[in-house]
Design a protein around this motif. Structure first.
Motif, mmCIF file in Angstrom:
data_model
loop_
_atom_site.group_PDB
_atom_site.id
_atom_site.type_symbol
_atom_site.label_atom_id
_atom_site.label_comp_id
_atom_site.label_asym_id
_atom_site.label_seq_id
_atom_site.Cartn_x
_atom_site.Cartn_y
_atom_site.Cartn_z
ATOM 1 N N SER A 2 14.756 33.562 -33.343
ATOM 2 C CA SER A 2 13.373 33.180 -33.109
ATOM 3 C C SER A 2 12.442 34.200 -33.773
ATOM 4 O O SER A 2 12.747 35.380 -33.851
ATOM 5 C CB SER A 2 13.142 33.125 -31.604
ATOM 6 O OG SER A 2 11.803 32.868 -31.338
ATOM 7 N N SER A 6 7.837 30.856 -34.338
ATOM 8 C CA SER A 6 8.328 29.933 -33.306
ATOM 9 C C SER A 6 7.406 29.958 -32.099
ATOM 10 O O SER A 6 7.148 28.923 -31.479
ATOM 11 C CB SER A 6 9.741 30.329 -32.859
ATOM 12 O OG SER A 6 10.597 30.385 -33.959
ATOM 13 N N LYS A 7 6.924 31.143 -31.773
ATOM 14 C CA LYS A 7 6.019 31.269 -30.622
ATOM 15 C C LYS A 7 4.695 30.557 -30.899
ATOM 16 O O LYS A 7 4.087 29.983 -29.987
ATOM 17 C CB LYS A 7 5.774 32.747 -30.295
ATOM 18 C CG LYS A 7 7.000 33.471 -29.761
ATOM 19 C CD LYS A 7 6.606 34.826 -29.192
ATOM 20 C CE LYS A 7 7.732 35.469 -28.400
ATOM 21 N NZ LYS A 7 8.869 35.863 -29.238
ATOM 22 N N ILE A 9 4.411 27.893 -32.911
ATOM 23 C CA ILE A 9 4.758 26.463 -32.814
ATOM 24 C C ILE A 9 4.782 26.026 -31.353
ATOM 25 O O ILE A 9 4.274 24.959 -31.006
ATOM 26 C CB ILE A 9 6.138 26.195 -33.473
ATOM 27 C CG1 ILE A 9 6.060 26.394 -34.980
ATOM 28 C CG2 ILE A 9 6.626 24.777 -33.140
ATOM 29 C CD1 ILE A 9 7.415 26.431 -35.665
ATOM 30 N N ASN A 10 5.350 26.861 -30.500
ATOM 31 C CA ASN A 10 5.492 26.519 -29.076
ATOM 32 C C ASN A 10 4.252 26.839 -28.250
ATOM 33 O O ASN A 10 4.272 26.707 -27.025
ATOM 34 C CB ASN A 10 6.700 27.253 -28.485
ATOM 35 C CG ASN A 10 7.991 26.802 -29.114
ATOM 36 O OD1 ASN A 10 8.119 25.647 -29.506
ATOM 37 N ND2 ASN A 10 8.955 27.707 -29.229
ATOM 38 N N ARG A 11 3.196 27.296 -28.946
ATOM 39 C CA ARG A 11 1.926 27.631 -28.280
ATOM 40 C C ARG A 11 2.111 28.746 -27.256
ATOM 41 O O ARG A 11 1.402 28.823 -26.255
ATOM 42 C CB ARG A 11 1.332 26.422 -27.584
ATOM 43 C CG ARG A 11 0.532 25.379 -28.356
ATOM 44 C CD ARG A 11 0.786 25.220 -29.778
ATOM 45 N NE ARG A 11 -0.032 24.153 -30.354
ATOM 46 C CZ ARG A 11 0.315 23.434 -31.411
ATOM 47 N NH1 ARG A 11 1.487 23.638 -32.022
ATOM 48 N NH2 ARG A 11 -0.488 22.524 -31.902
ATOM 49 N N GLU A 12 3.080 29.622 -27.510
ATOM 50 C CA GLU A 12 3.270 30.769 -26.611
ATOM 51 C C GLU A 12 2.329 31.900 -26.986
ATOM 52 O O GLU A 12 2.029 32.759 -26.147
ATOM 53 C CB GLU A 12 4.730 31.249 -26.674
ATOM 54 C CG GLU A 12 5.699 30.247 -26.051
ATOM 55 C CD GLU A 12 7.143 30.548 -26.426
ATOM 56 O OE1 GLU A 12 7.432 31.658 -26.906
ATOM 57 O OE2 GLU A 12 7.979 29.651 -26.246
ATOM 58 N N GLU A 20 -1.811 19.945 -38.619
ATOM 59 C CA GLU A 20 -0.509 19.732 -37.987
ATOM 60 C C GLU A 20 -0.096 18.285 -38.173
ATOM 61 O O GLU A 20 -0.927 17.370 -38.097
ATOM 62 C CB GLU A 20 -0.585 20.056 -36.488
ATOM 63 C CG GLU A 20 0.747 19.897 -35.783
ATOM 64 C CD GLU A 20 0.739 20.452 -34.357
ATOM 65 O OE1 GLU A 20 -0.362 20.586 -33.773
ATOM 66 O OE2 GLU A 20 1.827 20.745 -33.855
ATOM 67 N N LYS A 43 8.200 22.973 -38.810
ATOM 68 C CA LYS A 43 8.442 23.177 -37.379
ATOM 69 C C LYS A 43 9.930 23.309 -37.059
ATOM 70 O O LYS A 43 10.288 23.586 -35.927
ATOM 71 C CB LYS A 43 7.863 22.001 -36.588
ATOM 72 C CG LYS A 43 6.348 21.931 -36.597
ATOM 73 C CD LYS A 43 5.919 20.725 -35.777
ATOM 74 C CE LYS A 43 4.419 20.618 -35.675
ATOM 75 N NZ LYS A 43 4.023 19.372 -34.976
ATOM 76 N N HIS A 98 10.887 33.016 -41.136
ATOM 77 C CA HIS A 98 10.751 31.581 -40.860
ATOM 78 C C HIS A 98 10.015 31.064 -42.089
ATOM 79 O O HIS A 98 8.903 31.532 -42.368
ATOM 80 C CB HIS A 98 9.934 31.365 -39.584
ATOM 81 C CG HIS A 98 9.706 29.927 -39.221
ATOM 82 N ND1 HIS A 98 10.013 29.424 -37.968
ATOM 83 C CD2 HIS A 98 9.195 28.887 -39.932
ATOM 84 C CE1 HIS A 98 9.699 28.137 -37.937
ATOM 85 N NE2 HIS A 98 9.190 27.785 -39.114
#
Ligand code: 5GP
Length: 114
Positions: A2, A6-7, A9-12, A20, A43, A98
């Motif tokens: 990760s 990735s964070k 993308i995941n809205r973290e 988008e 993604k 990524h």
């Protein structure tokens, strides 16, 4: 593996998302190198696409460049011009593993790049 992307993308973690669709996410670089500096990423980190090495990127690369054309128009740099960059690996200056495409514009670019 990760990554920070990735964070996003995941809205973290937050990012200023400019575009988008089901395959692609695009957001402003946190350390912009030009008035417009956007990162375009697939993604599908689950496919372990970390950089430009390896085959089977054709379909996703085409989708990333489709996004470039849309975003360049939206950002008002389609006519004046822009630069797209993939940094690949250590010598390429890649920091985040990524797959991502830099879209830079809004100023005259230098050549050769540093
Ligand atoms: P690379 O050097 O791997 O081609 O580019 C990675 C880019 O990601 C850099 O331009 C860097 O500024 C950007 N970046 C790193 N972390 C973050 C973050 O948390 N948010 C955003 N928006 N950009 C980031």
């Amino acid at each position: 593996m990760s990554t920070i992307f990735s964070k996003i993308i995941n809205r973290e973690i937050p990012a200023e998302i400019v575009y988008e669709n089901e395959d692609i996410l695009a957001f402003r670089d946190i350390r912009p190198q030009a008035p417009v500096h956007i990162l375009i990423i697939p993604k599908i980190m689950i496919a372990k696409i970390t950089d430009l090495n390896g085959a089977e990127h054709g379909e996703i690369l085409a989708k990333m460049f489709d996004a470039v054309n849309i975003i360049a128009k939206n950002e008002g740099i389609a006519e004046s011009g822009f630069r797209t960059v993939f940094n690949c690996g250590s010598d390429g200056g890649q920091e985040v593993f990524h797959l991502h495409l830099h879209l830079l514009g809004g100023r005259k670019m230098n050549w050769p790049p540093g």
